[in-house]
Write a protein that holds these residues in place. Structure first.
Motif, PDB file in Angstrom:
ATOM      1  N   UNK A  77     -15.552  52.721 -81.214  1.00  0.00           N
ATOM      2  CA  UNK A  77     -16.284  52.247 -82.381  1.00  0.00           C
ATOM      3  C   UNK A  77     -15.399  51.830 -83.547  1.00  0.00           C
ATOM      4  N   UNK A  78     -14.097  51.951 -83.395  1.00  0.00           N
ATOM      5  CA  UNK A  78     -13.158  51.536 -84.442  1.00  0.00           C
ATOM      6  C   UNK A  78     -12.609  50.174 -84.030  1.00  0.00           C
ATOM      7  N   UNK A  79     -12.857  49.159 -84.876  1.00  0.00           N
ATOM      8  CA  UNK A  79     -12.355  47.840 -84.481  1.00  0.00           C
ATOM      9  C   UNK A  79     -10.855  47.728 -84.719  1.00  0.00           C
ATOM     10  N   UNK A  80     -10.255  46.702 -84.160  1.00  0.00           N
ATOM     11  CA  UNK A  80      -8.793  46.537 -84.208  1.00  0.00           C
ATOM     12  C   UNK A  80      -8.248  46.515 -85.635  1.00  0.00           C
ATOM     13  N   UNK A  81      -8.953  45.846 -86.552  1.00  0.00           N
ATOM     14  CA  UNK A  81      -8.490  45.782 -87.942  1.00  0.00           C
ATOM     15  C   UNK A  81      -8.488  47.165 -88.585  1.00  0.00           C
ATOM     16  N   UNK A  82      -9.543  47.941 -88.353  1.00  0.00           N
ATOM     17  CA  UNK A  82      -9.617  49.289 -88.909  1.00  0.00           C
ATOM     18  C   UNK A  82      -8.509  50.167 -88.328  1.00  0.00           C
TER      19      UNK A  82
END
Length: 152
Positions: free
Chosen positions: A124-129
């Motif tokens: 649930x954590x996208x690459x940017x985050x």
């Protein structure tokens, strides 16, 4: 954010808690799969795979293990034939630690479980985050390294 607000948010406590939770889950999963090694031993073997032929002190610094703990882990790994100690050619009483083929094989066996745990953590954590999180954590680490003075 004011300093008091940062203290209230307890970033340090959250990081410690996440680390402890990750370790506890890793121990459970390793145990359930009857792996021969612990997560701490995997950390040492992985460090040796990345930088084979390290001195014990260097391994301690990389893994943040003090002398008694890193000695204990290396002794156990050596008994299991996962690492070997070889005398340094320049210094008689200093040994370098090398991972054996058996050690590399056990890491290959365990790594999918470790990677599965990592995937669960970042779900649930996208690459940017994730990139921002890692960048911030690296800054935390750099700041802490300035004051790091443990006996390794």
């Amino acid at each position: 954010m004011e300093q008091l607000d940062l203290l209230k948010s307890r970033i340090g406590m959250k990081l410690v808690r996440i680390g402890k939770m990750t370790r506890a889950i890793a121990v459970q999963r390793f145990s359930a799969k009857n792996f021969e090694i612990t997560p701490e031993q995997l950390m040492v073997l992985s460090a040796l795979i990345d930088h084979d032929g390290l001195y014990q002190r260097q391994l301690g610094m990389i893994t943040l293990k003090d002398r008694p703990n890193i000695t204990r882990i290396i002794n156990i790994l050596e008994k299991m034939n996962f690492v070997t100690r070889k005398p340094d050619v320049n210094k008689r009483k200093i040994y370098k630690i090398f991972v054996t083929d058996e050690g590399k094989n056990v890491v290959k066996k365990v790594m999918p479980t470790a990677l599965e745990l990592w995937e669960n953590i970042v779900d649930g954590v996208d690459e940017d985050e994730l990139e921002i999180t890692l960048k911030v954590m690296n800054k935390f680490k750099e700041n802490l390294m300035k004051d790091m003075n443990i006996q390794i």
